[in-house]
Design a protein around this motif. Structure first.
Motif, short mmCIF file in Angstrom:
data_model
loop_
_atom_site.label_atom_id
_atom_site.label_comp_id
_atom_site.label_asym_id
_atom_site.label_seq_id
_atom_site.Cartn_x
_atom_site.Cartn_y
_atom_site.Cartn_z
N ASP A 1 1.19 -1.58 3.93
CA ASP A 1 0.57 -2.89 4.14
C ASP A 1 0.85 -3.82 2.96
N HIS B 1 -7.28 2.33 2.92
CA HIS B 1 -6.93 3.61 2.32
C HIS B 1 -7.56 3.84 0.95
N VAL C 1 0.18 4.12 0.93
CA VAL C 1 -0.03 5.00 2.09
C VAL C 1 0.60 4.42 3.35
N CYS C 2 0.31 3.14 3.64
CA CYS C 2 0.74 2.60 4.94
C CYS C 2 1.75 1.46 4.82
N CYS D 1 -4.33 -0.17 0.11
CA CYS D 1 -5.02 -1.23 0.84
C CYS D 1 -6.44 -0.76 1.14
N CYS E 1 0.84 -1.20 0.00
CA CYS E 1 0.00 0.00 0.00
C CYS E 1 0.88 1.25 0.00
ZN LIG Z 1 -2.88 1.23 3.46
#
Ligand SMILES: [Zn+2]
Length: 274
Positions: free
Chosen positions: A159, A178, A156-157, A175, A154
């Motif tokens: 994952d 998000h 953003v994070c 993910c 992901c």
């Molecule tokens: Zn994420």
């Protein structure tokens, strides 16, 4: 001028004047080269077999840094016979070779892409699932087009588990948590993305056990088409032919082919996928 020899894969050939041919070969040592073959249409020309589509061999001739190269001979000719003889497989093989031709400049030394192409054709020739072989090829050759979608985690994070969707805004995966970061995300089939992630890094020796459900294949097809549309913008006739073939093959050819045991993978039980 020096006569040199190199391993090569025939990309395509076309007639030139009455008796001659222009043959494009992806050579291992000198990249893609256009060869002029004099008298290619003469009867009993020893080069005839070496110039057929879907053939690999050791070719010798004069390689020039500009204009046409000249082909003098060939040895160790290895036809990919199953690809040559099966109209379905021919279609996928043609598309793969068209991608190679579009992805890199002529004369560019690229032994890694050569090896990858050789492996893809070898797998097709062995009867491996042509859709899977092609999807892997399409995803991994993106880099040669200068396109590197981030399919690892992901954006953003970080994952790595998913389920994921693809976002152009992030140039990579999001993910589930998000998804709201990009309302214009692809809305792709999460199963298709699962396999796209896998296909991005897999090697052809590892694919023997992969079987996909029809829906997952369709999801992959859609996702990869979307990527190509957005980042590559290539519209190959051979690709359009495959798309059309998908439609009529359901009606015509599959029922005839199935009894021959020709390695058509029908829908598999859900248990075969993780
Ligand atoms: Zn994420």
């Amino acid at each position: 001028m020096d006569v040199t020899e190199t391993r090569g894969i025939i990309l395509f050939s076309r007639d030139h004047k009455e008796k001659d041919k222009l043959v494009k070969i992806f050579t291992e040592s000198y990249g893609k080269q256009m060869f002029y073959v004099k008298g290619a249409h003469r009867k009993n020309n020893p080069l005839t077999a070496a110039l057929l589509n879907f053939t690999e061999g050791v070719y010798f001739g004069t390689i020039r840094s500009e204009g046409l190269s000249f082909l003098n001979g060939a040895k160790e000719i290895t036809p990919f016979r199953h690809i040559q003889e099966d109209i379905f497989v021919t279609a996928y093989g043609t598309y793969i070779l068209n991608l190679v031709d579009a992805a890199i400049e002529d004369r560019l030394y690229d032994p890694h892409l050569y090896g990858f192409t050789h492996q893809a054709l070898t797998q097709l020739d062995k009867g491996a699932d042509p859709e899977i072989i092609t999807n892997i090829f399409e995803l991994q050759i993106l880099q040669r087009f200068g396109v590197t979608p981030q399919l690892d985690h992901c954006a953003v994070c970080g994952d790595q588990k998913g389920p994921f969707d693809y976002s152009s805004k992030y140039g990579g995966l999001l993910c589930e948590r998000h998804f709201d970061h990009d309302p214009h995300r692809y809305h792709a089939d999460p199963r298709a993305l699962h396999f796209a992630r896998l296909f991005m890094n897999i090697s052809y020796e590892q694919i023997n056990s992969i079987q996909l459900k029809v829906e997952t294949k369709q999801g992959l097809r859609q996702f990869i088409d979307q990527l190509y549309e957005e980042y590559v913008g290539l519209h190959l006739k051979s690709k359009r032919f495959i798309d059309q073939m998908q439609n009529w093959s359901q009606l015509l050819l599959k029922p005839q082919r199935a009894p021959e045991g020709n390695n058509i993978k029908e829908d598999t039980p859900p248990t075969s996928e993780p």
